[in-house]
Design a protein around this motif. Structure first.
Motif, PDB file in Angstrom:
ATOM      1  N   LEU A   2       4.896  -2.692 -10.383  1.00 52.25           N
ATOM      2  CA  LEU A   2       4.995  -2.856  -9.340  1.00 52.25           C
ATOM      3  C   LEU A   2       4.242  -4.412  -8.990  1.00 52.25           C
ATOM      4  O   LEU A   2       3.968  -4.847 -10.236  1.00 52.25           O
ATOM      5  N   ASN A   3       4.407  -4.698  -8.169  1.00 51.90           N
ATOM      6  CA  ASN A   3       3.918  -6.407  -7.888  1.00 51.90           C
ATOM      7  C   ASN A   3       2.091  -6.931  -7.569  1.00 51.90           C
ATOM      8  O   ASN A   3       2.404  -5.123  -6.961  1.00 51.90           O
ATOM      9  N   GLY A   4       1.856  -7.098  -7.964  1.00 52.03           N
ATOM     10  CA  GLY A   4       0.026  -7.596  -7.270  1.00 52.03           C
ATOM     11  C   GLY A   4       0.084  -7.767  -6.487  1.00 52.03           C
ATOM     12  O   GLY A   4       0.965  -8.930  -5.933  1.00 52.03           O
ATOM     13  N   GLY A   5      -1.036  -7.553  -5.574  1.00 51.65           N
ATOM     14  CA  GLY A   5      -1.190  -7.675  -4.283  1.00 51.65           C
ATOM     15  C   GLY A   5      -0.134  -7.438  -3.606  1.00 51.65           C
ATOM     16  O   GLY A   5      -0.143  -8.418  -2.936  1.00 51.65           O
ATOM     17  N   THR A   6       0.364  -6.645  -3.412  1.00 54.16           N
ATOM     18  CA  THR A   6       1.437  -5.919  -2.635  1.00 54.16           C
ATOM     19  C   THR A   6       0.844  -4.465  -1.975  1.00 54.16           C
ATOM     20  O   THR A   6       0.556  -3.824  -2.870  1.00 54.16           O
ATOM     21  N   THR A   7       1.242  -4.587  -0.434  1.00 49.54           N
ATOM     22  CA  THR A   7       1.617  -3.194  -0.134  1.00 49.54           C
ATOM     23  C   THR A   7       2.986  -2.349   0.086  1.00 49.54           C
ATOM     24  O   THR A   7       3.539  -3.023   0.354  1.00 49.54           O
ATOM     25  N   TYR A   8       2.432  -1.204  -0.528  1.00 50.77           N
ATOM     26  CA  TYR A   8       3.141  -0.206  -0.134  1.00 50.77           C
ATOM     27  C   TYR A   8       3.525   1.097   0.632  1.00 50.77           C
ATOM     28  O   TYR A   8       2.356   1.397   0.893  1.00 50.77           O
ATOM     29  N   PHE A   9       5.213   1.464   0.719  1.00 48.80           N
ATOM     30  CA  PHE A   9       5.030   2.681   1.975  1.00 48.80           C
ATOM     31  C   PHE A   9       5.372   3.480   0.999  1.00 48.80           C
ATOM     32  O   PHE A   9       5.946   3.341  -0.043  1.00 48.80           O
ATOM     33  N   TYR A  10       4.405   4.761   1.382  1.00 51.24           N
ATOM     34  CA  TYR A  10       5.044   6.187   0.844  1.00 51.24           C
ATOM     35  C   TYR A  10       5.802   6.803   1.598  1.00 51.24           C
ATOM     36  O   TYR A  10       3.851   7.316   2.377  1.00 51.24           O
ATOM     37  N   ARG A  11       5.698   7.918   1.481  1.00 46.46           N
ATOM     38  CA  ARG A  11       6.149   9.382   2.346  1.00 46.46           C
ATOM     39  C   ARG A  11       6.528  10.461   1.471  1.00 46.46           C
ATOM     40  O   ARG A  11       7.436  10.774   0.737  1.00 46.46           O
ATOM     41  N   ALA A  12       6.132  12.028   1.732  1.00 47.91           N
ATOM     42  CA  ALA A  12       6.540  12.939   0.964  1.00 47.91           C
ATOM     43  C   ALA A  12       7.817  13.823   2.259  1.00 47.91           C
ATOM     44  O   ALA A  12       7.146  13.120   3.606  1.00 47.91           O
ATOM     45  N   PHE A  13       8.352  14.976   1.474  1.00 50.14           N
ATOM     46  CA  PHE A  13       9.521  14.748   1.700  1.00 50.14           C
ATOM     47  C   PHE A  13       9.490  16.175   0.887  1.00 50.14           C
ATOM     48  O   PHE A  13       9.500  16.550   0.104  1.00 50.14           O
ATOM     49  N   VAL A  14       9.850  17.527   2.023  1.00 48.85           N
ATOM     50  CA  VAL A  14      10.437  18.443   1.420  1.00 48.85           C
ATOM     51  C   VAL A  14      11.544  19.859   1.990  1.00 48.85           C
ATOM     52  O   VAL A  14      11.959  19.631   3.287  1.00 48.85           O
ATOM     53  N   THR A  15      12.664  20.651   0.945  1.00 43.37           N
ATOM     54  CA  THR A  15      13.268  21.031   1.659  1.00 43.37           C
ATOM     55  C   THR A  15      13.380  22.964   1.042  1.00 43.37           C
ATOM     56  O   THR A  15      13.060  22.429  -0.270  1.00 43.37           O
ATOM     57  N   ASN A  16      13.942  23.557   1.794  1.00 44.01           N
ATOM     58  CA  ASN A  16      14.210  24.567   1.296  1.00 44.01           C
ATOM     59  C   ASN A  16      15.758  25.300   1.873  1.00 44.01           C
ATOM     60  O   ASN A  16      16.218  24.965   2.450  1.00 44.01           O
ATOM     61  N   ASN A  17      15.940  26.037   1.776  1.00 44.67           N
ATOM     62  CA  ASN A  17      17.448  26.593   2.540  1.00 44.67           C
ATOM     63  C   ASN A  17      17.021  27.214   3.964  1.00 44.67           C
ATOM     64  O   ASN A  17      17.301  27.755   4.857  1.00 44.67           O
ATOM     65  N   GLY A  18      15.188  26.839   3.881  1.00 45.77           N
ATOM     66  CA  GLY A  18      15.251  27.249   6.334  1.00 45.77           C
ATOM     67  C   GLY A  18      14.870  26.153   6.410  1.00 45.77           C
ATOM     68  O   GLY A  18      14.538  26.270   7.589  1.00 45.77           O
ATOM     69  N   GLY A  19      14.688  25.163   6.147  1.00 42.36           N
ATOM     70  CA  GLY A  19      14.905  23.144   6.801  1.00 42.36           C
ATOM     71  C   GLY A  19      14.164  22.865   5.817  1.00 42.36           C
ATOM     72  O   GLY A  19      13.986  22.654   4.466  1.00 42.36           O
ATOM     73  N   SER A  20      14.041  21.369   6.267  1.00 40.14           N
ATOM     74  CA  SER A  20      13.082  20.181   5.897  1.00 40.14           C
ATOM     75  C   SER A  20      11.845  20.002   6.984  1.00 40.14           C
ATOM     76  O   SER A  20      12.408  20.374   8.038  1.00 40.14           O
ATOM     77  N   ALA A  21      11.231  18.588   6.311  1.00 42.04           N
ATOM     78  CA  ALA A  21      10.278  18.755   6.391  1.00 42.04           C
ATOM     79  C   ALA A  21       9.826  17.164   6.392  1.00 42.04           C
ATOM     80  O   ALA A  21       9.803  17.008   4.828  1.00 42.04           O
TER      81      ALA A  21
END
Length: 236
Positions: A179-198
């Motif tokens: 990563l770069n120093g002094g930098t803002t990063y974004f992230y988001r969790a994602f899950v999926t199975n045979n019933g769907g995703s979220a």
């Protein structure tokens, strides 16, 4: 043919319209016997066999049934990815009868849910991020972390990077490097199975540390002779 004892001759048919929380239980009257029977479909997560008291639930069909198919939709919410059994029972003026054996079906998984884990171990060029599966939906989902210098929202293709964390039923984290120093990063969790995703409800962010220049001070010289000396300094 005519039922020899005057009771109705009935059979189970395969369950249909099976979802994560409901199903249609089916059967057939092959012969009404002496009179058209009333029908009860008994069901539960264990096979009660011919013992009417051993079944968890009983759905009575209205009125009486002639020759042909009948069905009942489970009136109680079912659990996802769970096996259930059912059996049809009949009653007419000649007595009680039942389908010769029970049938079973398995509900579908439901869509899982997930939340982000707050970033940790923040450094100038690395950080740890992750997600917590808050509901598996009955089947452990595959967990991904999408991340990058801009927020991709709920569109996988809008994220610059992703990390696969495999099938998870709880919390899991991953280290991000380079990563770069002094930098803002974004992230988001994602899950999926045979019933769907979220996706996690919102994206999260963190900022890497800003590298600081080193600081140094002079220390007094020692080891001084007529022709040499040790010149000393200290990185603080």
């Amino acid at each position: 043919g005519v039922s020899p004892n005057g009771v109705a001759d009935i059979a189970n048919l395969a369950a249909t319209a099976v979802t994560a929380d409901s199903a249609q239980l089916n059967g057939e009257v092959l012969d009404i016997g002496d009179t058209a029977p009333s029908i009860i479909i008994r069901w539960g997560d264990e096979d009660g066999g011919g013992n009417t008291g051993a079944w968890d639930h009983a759905d009575a069909l209205p009125g009486t049934q002639g020759v042909g198919n009948f069905s009942a939709t489970t009136g109680t919410t079912l659990l996802p990815n769970t096996t259930y059994f059912f059996r049809a029972f009949a009653s007419n003026t000649a007595g009680d009868s039942e389908a010769s054996s029970s049938l079973s079906f398995t509900t579908l998984p439901a869509a899982p849910t997930v939340t982000n884990i707050a970033a940790s171990n923040l450094a100038a060029d690395s950080a740890a991020v992750g997600g917590t599966v808050t509901d598996t939906g009955g089947e452990d989902p595959t967990l991904f972390i999408y991340w990058g210098p801009s927020d991709g929202g709920t569109t996988a293709g809008s994220w610059q990077n992703s990390v696969l964390l495999g099938a998870q039923s709880g919390s899991a984290t991953t280290g991000l490097t380079g990563l770069n120093g002094g930098t803002t990063y974004f992230y988001r969790a994602f899950v999926t199975n045979n019933g769907g995703s979220a996706w996690a409800a919102t994206s999260a962010s963190f900022s890497t540390q800003t590298p600081q220049p080193p600081s140094v001070v002079n220390d007094s010289a020692n080891g001084i002779t007529g022709s040499s000396a040790n010149l000393r300094g200290e990185i603080t």
